[in-house]
Write a protein that holds these residues in place. Structure first.
Motif, mmCIF file in Angstrom:
data_model
loop_
_atom_site.group_PDB
_atom_site.id
_atom_site.type_symbol
_atom_site.label_atom_id
_atom_site.label_comp_id
_atom_site.label_asym_id
_atom_site.label_seq_id
_atom_site.Cartn_x
_atom_site.Cartn_y
_atom_site.Cartn_z
ATOM 1 N N ILE A 487 -12.524 -110.404 61.174
ATOM 2 C CA ILE A 487 -12.274 -110.635 62.462
ATOM 3 C C ILE A 487 -10.713 -111.167 62.329
ATOM 4 C CG2 ILE A 487 -12.286 -111.982 64.759
ATOM 5 C CD1 ILE A 487 -15.222 -112.362 64.186
ATOM 6 N N GLY A 488 -9.700 -110.679 63.029
ATOM 7 C CA GLY A 488 -8.493 -111.130 63.121
ATOM 8 C C GLY A 488 -7.994 -111.901 64.295
ATOM 9 N N VAL A 489 -7.194 -113.100 64.135
ATOM 10 C CA VAL A 489 -6.800 -114.091 65.181
ATOM 11 C C VAL A 489 -5.135 -113.698 65.150
ATOM 12 C CG1 VAL A 489 -6.898 -116.290 66.004
ATOM 13 C CG2 VAL A 489 -8.737 -115.271 64.889
ATOM 14 N N LEU A 490 -4.766 -113.474 66.161
ATOM 15 C CA LEU A 490 -3.186 -113.302 66.566
ATOM 16 C C LEU A 490 -2.950 -114.457 67.184
ATOM 17 C CD1 LEU A 490 -2.435 -109.401 66.924
ATOM 18 C CD2 LEU A 490 -1.331 -111.201 65.298
ATOM 19 N N THR A 491 -1.857 -115.358 66.854
ATOM 20 C CA THR A 491 -1.501 -116.497 67.758
ATOM 21 C C THR A 491 0.138 -116.001 68.187
ATOM 22 O OG1 THR A 491 -2.821 -118.007 66.520
ATOM 23 C CG2 THR A 491 -0.945 -118.914 67.756
ATOM 24 N N LEU A 492 0.126 -116.157 69.512
ATOM 25 C CA LEU A 492 1.498 -115.636 70.087
ATOM 26 C C LEU A 492 1.932 -116.849 70.972
ATOM 27 C CD1 LEU A 492 3.792 -113.459 70.284
ATOM 28 C CD2 LEU A 492 2.505 -112.814 72.266
ATOM 29 N N PRO A 493 2.996 -117.577 70.361
ATOM 30 C CA PRO A 493 3.428 -118.857 71.026
ATOM 31 C C PRO A 493 4.266 -118.427 72.432
ATOM 32 C CG PRO A 493 3.956 -118.752 68.588
ATOM 33 C CD PRO A 493 3.650 -117.611 68.794
ATOM 34 N N SER A 494 4.965 -117.693 72.306
ATOM 35 C CA SER A 494 5.788 -117.272 73.534
ATOM 36 C C SER A 494 6.152 -115.793 73.386
ATOM 37 C CB SER A 494 7.000 -118.043 73.401
ATOM 38 O OG SER A 494 7.627 -117.972 72.508
ATOM 39 N N PHE A 495 6.687 -115.321 74.333
ATOM 40 C CA PHE A 495 7.333 -113.771 74.644
ATOM 41 C C PHE A 495 8.893 -113.961 74.225
ATOM 42 C CE2 PHE A 495 3.179 -113.641 76.727
ATOM 43 C CZ PHE A 495 2.743 -112.503 75.995
ATOM 44 N N TYR A 496 9.433 -113.682 73.022
ATOM 45 C CA TYR A 496 10.649 -113.935 72.489
ATOM 46 C C TYR A 496 11.473 -112.691 72.231
ATOM 47 C CZ TYR A 496 7.862 -113.621 68.242
ATOM 48 O OH TYR A 496 7.323 -113.600 67.105
ATOM 49 N N GLY A 497 12.710 -112.829 71.832
ATOM 50 C CA GLY A 497 13.172 -111.846 71.194
ATOM 51 C C GLY A 497 14.524 -111.244 72.066
ATOM 52 N N ASP A 498 15.513 -110.296 71.618
ATOM 53 C CA ASP A 498 16.329 -109.598 72.151
ATOM 54 C C ASP A 498 16.040 -108.219 72.877
ATOM 55 O OD1 ASP A 498 18.481 -111.384 71.232
ATOM 56 O OD2 ASP A 498 18.295 -111.027 69.227
ATOM 57 N N ASN A 499 16.756 -107.448 72.943
ATOM 58 C CA ASN A 499 16.690 -106.195 73.512
ATOM 59 C C ASN A 499 15.542 -105.568 72.591
ATOM 60 O OD1 ASN A 499 16.473 -103.274 74.433
ATOM 61 N ND2 ASN A 499 18.494 -103.617 75.287
ATOM 62 N N GLU A 500 14.347 -105.100 73.075
ATOM 63 C CA GLU A 500 13.470 -104.320 72.140
ATOM 64 C C GLU A 500 13.740 -103.144 71.313
ATOM 65 O OE1 GLU A 500 13.008 -102.796 76.340
ATOM 66 O OE2 GLU A 500 13.293 -104.605 75.506
ATOM 67 N N LYS A 501 14.895 -102.380 72.201
ATOM 68 C CA LYS A 501 15.431 -101.431 71.465
ATOM 69 C C LYS A 501 16.343 -101.527 70.373
ATOM 70 C CE LYS A 501 14.912 -98.709 75.986
ATOM 71 N NZ LYS A 501 15.847 -97.907 76.947
ATOM 72 N N ASP A 502 16.726 -102.619 70.015
ATOM 73 C CA ASP A 502 17.636 -102.938 68.964
ATOM 74 C C ASP A 502 16.888 -102.978 67.758
ATOM 75 O OD1 ASP A 502 19.767 -103.292 70.802
ATOM 76 O OD2 ASP A 502 19.644 -105.371 70.907
#
Length: 831
Positions: A487-502
């Motif tokens: 089993i994999g557990v993915l932890t995502l603290p927030s939705f972050y970042g710049d333009n997803e196309k960069d």
């Protein structure tokens, strides 16, 4: 004045941000509170009696600038023309806005009198619209100036009482610590009585904390004696005590004979020792000091006497209030501006706020998880700026002349004079350390442990990645009945970042893609997506992350005029189509709720965790005022308006506002007792529904499967010791929350504290014992995180092995996934 057409034209080009709650851990070169600073590296500088006398601070007048006037006018225009509610500013409840501003700066209601609140209402309420319409913040600055003076008067009164020993240790009174729901006092005499009760509480509390710290050391010795290598020595020392052959200094004197008497025949069972001493509430000093004598070669520090504890308490309280005065004296006008404007803007809804340029920088760091600086965590030690941690690979860490524990005493920009930072707020120090990438900053430090030495270090600012708040993963290989489940557990603290196309930019989508790829390479059977601490972020990022798991509509957005847009994903984006569980909590908010709600509506995942998520279902647009006024070439750094302009809905048409996303399988939780949801916020927008989007739910999960998984989980929640312990801790928290006032009687507080420590220590031991049975796992890190980890090990040597905390919710999610996989059917994905 900016036209409404100009403002609306920007909406298409600016990113939409949801409400972003401050991250729990301070970012590098931002302040860390006194309680959170590094305990291993502190400069211990004793305060002299002269330093602890009251000295009235010099308050620099706080005045509104021309830029603030422009920002205020723009914010008011945005409120009236863009906000989802269509409210005119002149129709707002001005009295309520003023009241909320006063309550914000005087949360404890220990400074202002009710008659002063009434005066503010009568004097400012009727003209508040005119003030704001003209860009004036005069009422806010006027009230805050009076607030500063009242703080000064209160601190002076407390210093006088401390110096004259005008406090009581055995009063029959009580003090309400959380006074948010209390009323303002009617007279100065009532205020002074409140101040006196608070001072009594603080003196008693300081003594209790000192004794608690001493008892903790005693308990550590008791626990150490249980180890096999100490048992023979402890038996020897016990026999020595019974034979009366212990040095005289460690025996109780005649006056303390009865209070400190310990039955040494009982051995070393903690529960028995507690039962013997709970009535006296005295530390187990004699017994432990004998042990210290054995360990430390006779160098033993005896516990403080009560008069010594009182003097230390007086000193600590004075230092705390002097720090309060120092901080208030250094407050900048933009702080008052934010507080006053937002007291009005948040009467529209809790997430509509004005953000100064400084707050914008903090938001940018939170969303992009990076900043430009020297790469150091700072903490405050009684006015001293201490380096409490270095970011591996950062400019400060690469320079061997800077170490954790060093004190920063001055900062200079390249080719400029040094600025003395002694006593300066950490927010100001952080601002001096940050700058453009590649520029130089000169930092004068005082090495830890050598206050006579000073040296100036030149550092080149660089981009610092904040890895702690980026996505991470764990890999579990669970074995049961000769069967291994991966089993994999993915932890995502927030939705972050710049333009997803960069290309090459760090954002939540690219990080999730990389981690899922690494987990799939390990041939996982199921995936758990942990969103428990995810309080939102960038809307577009949440939609793209959802596209890694499901195809079709993810969120519907309704504008202020009723127009509805639907955002979809494409099947080509799907990266994981296997069994999926989403773990949520009351802290999962905004964009996290969009993801959880979409996966639930598509029947793509099982939602496990708290009964409901946070309940934030509104969209904010961030309007940087520099862009609004770009054609005027305004040179000063301006702030931004964050305005609620839309509401979002799940594909099913259900709003996440107020009600959040309901879990399929509910686990007992602390969060449901706390006022942390959208429904707990004043002026929250109401819940409603719209028509569902056109989509077909998957057949991945059957209703009877969820019912069976719920039944199995409920059986474990009743039978397993870890859930029984969790229920005990929840009941204990509820009791604490329900306790509104505390005794200021030292004897009563001692007894309460002793009982509390006894229960808590028993709970901690049970938690520690259960944590030993945690399922083993392997950390799966991003490439950049692996590199950072290697650099940290190279500079700090072998890392100390940390004990893993007990995570009951994650353990149960793993069990639910195993149950799910045992009954999982590979059937068609579309109805």
């Amino acid at each position: 004045m900016v036209s409404i057409r100009r403002i609306f034209s920007l909406l298409g080009t600016l990113c939409m941000f949801n409400h972003c709650v401050c991250v729990e851990k301070s970012t590098p070169e931002a302040y860390i509170s006194n309680q959170d600073k590094s305990k291993n590296h502190q400069i211990k500088r004793e305060k002299t009696s002269a330093e602890l006398t009251f000295k009235k601070p010099v308050f620099v007048p706080l005045e509104q600038t021309s830029a603030m006037r422009l920002e205020t006018v723009c914010m008011m225009k945005c409120l009236e023309d863009i906000h989802y509610a269509h409210k005119k500013l002149e129709n707002l409840d001005a009295e309520n806005g003023i009241k909320e501003y006063v309550e914000h700066i005087d949360k404890s209601k220990t400074l202002f009198l009710q008659k002063e609140i009434d005066y503010f209402m009568n004097y400012f309420a009727s003209t508040l619209y005119a003030f704001f319409n003209g860009g004036s913040l005069a009422p806010g600055f006027s009230i805050f100036d009076l607030h500063r003076q009242k703080v000064c008067d209160c601190v002076q009164w407390i210093f006088q009482c401390i110096d004259l020993n005008q406090f009581e240790l055995y009063s029959d009174a009580s003090f309400i610590v959380d006074r948010e729901g209390e009323k303002f006092q009617q007279s100065k005499e009532d205020l002074e009585k409140l101040w006196k009760d608070r001072l009594n509480f603080e003196i008693v509390n300081e003594i209790i904390l000192q004794e608690s710290s001493e008892r903790k050391r005693e308990w550590d010795i008791i626990e150490a004696s249980r180890k096999s290598k100490h048992r023979r020595s402890m038996r020897f020392l016990t026999e020595a005590m019974k034979r009366n052959s212990v040095p005289k200094i460690f025996k109780p004197d005649a006056q303390k004979e009865e209070k400190s008497k310990i039955n040494w025949e009982i051995g070393f069972d903690i529960a028995t020792i507690l039962k013997t001493n709970r009535s006296t509430c005295e530390p187990l000093s004699i017994w432990s000091n004998v042990y210290r004598l054995y360990l430390d070669g006779g160098n033993v520090k005896l516990p403080l006497t009560l008069p010594e504890k009182i003097e230390l308490a007086k000193k600590n309280i004075k230092q705390r209030y002097k720090s309060l005065l120092r901080n208030i004296a250094q407050l900048e006008p933009w702080i008052v501006q934010e507080q006053f404007i937002n007291s009005i803007s948040q009467t529209y809804d809790p997430h509509t706020v004005f953000m100064s340029h400084e707050s914008m920088e903090d938001l940018r760091m939170a969303l992009h998880h990076s900043f430009v600086g020297i790469g150091a965590y700072l903490s405050d030690d009684n006015g001293n700026c201490i380096i409490s941690e270095l970011v591996p690979g950062g400019p400060a860490a690469r320079n061997r002349d800077i170490q954790v524990g060093d004190r920063i005493i001055a900062i200079a920009q390249e080719n400029e004079k040094h600025v003395d930072v002694s006593g300066m707020l950490l927010t100001k120090i952080s601002k001096l350390l940050r700058g453009k990438k590649g520029t130089k900053v000169l930092v004068t430090i005082q090495p830890s442990g050598d206050i006579s030495e000073q040296k100036t270090v030149t550092l080149v600012r660089d981009e610092i990645e904040i890895m702690e708040s980026r996505a991470s993963a764990k890999f579990f290989a669970l074995k049961e009945n000769d069967r291994e489940t991966k089993i994999g557990v993915l932890t995502l603290p927030s939705f972050y970042g710049d333009n997803e196309k960069d290309v090459g930019t760090s954002n939540s989508v690219t990080d999730m893609v990389a981690l899922i790829g690494k987990l799939k390479a390990k041939n996982i059977d199921g995936l758990i997506l942990d969103l428990r601490d995810n309080n939102g972020g960038i809307l577009e990022q949440s939609i793209l992350v959802a596209g890694l798991f499901v195809d079709g509509p993810i969120v519907q957005v309704r504008g202020q005029y009723g127009n509805i847009d639907c955002f979809n994903t494409r099947s080509s984006q799907i990266l994981w189509d296997g069994p999926l569980i989403v773990l949520v909590s009351r802290m999962s908010a905004s964009a996290a709720e969009i993801l959880a709600g979409a996966l639930k509506d598509h029947n793509r995942a099982i939602i496990v965790g708290d009964k409901n998520t946070h309940g934030k279902g509104t969209v904010q647009v961030l309007l940087p005022m520099e862009q609004l006024f770009s054609k005027f070439r305004y040179k000063e750094d301006l702030g931004a308006s964050k305005i609620t302009i839309q509401k979002w809905y799940r594909p099913s048409g259900i709003s996440t506002q107020i009600k959040g996303v309901e879990a399929d399988i509910i686990l007992p939780s602390f969060d449901m007792l706390l006022p942390v949801g959208e429904s707990d916020l004043p002026h929250a927008i109401e819940w409603d529904t719209i028509d569902p989007a056109k989509f077909s739910a998957l057949k991945k999960i059957k209703a009877e499967q969820i019912q069976e998984l719920k039944r199995l989980s409920q059986q474990r929640q009743v039978s397993l010791p870890e859930f029984q312990l969790l229920d005990e801790r929840i009941a204990r928290l509820k009791k604490i929350i329900d306790t509104k006032s505390f005794s200021v009687n030292l004897a009563k507080r001692r007894a309460e504290k002793w009982e509390d420590e006894y229960i808590q220590r028993h709970i901690d031991r049970r938690i520690k014992a259960m944590a030993k049975n945690n399922d083993p796992f392997e950390n799966v890190l991003l490439d950049v995180a692996e590199q950072r980890d290697m650099e940290k090990k190279a500079t700090s040597g072998k890392a100390k092995k940390k004990s893993k905390p007990l995570d009951t919710h994650l353990k149960e999610s793993l069990r639910i996934m195993v149950d799910f996989l045992n009954g999982y059917e590979n059937i068609a994905t579309k109805s």
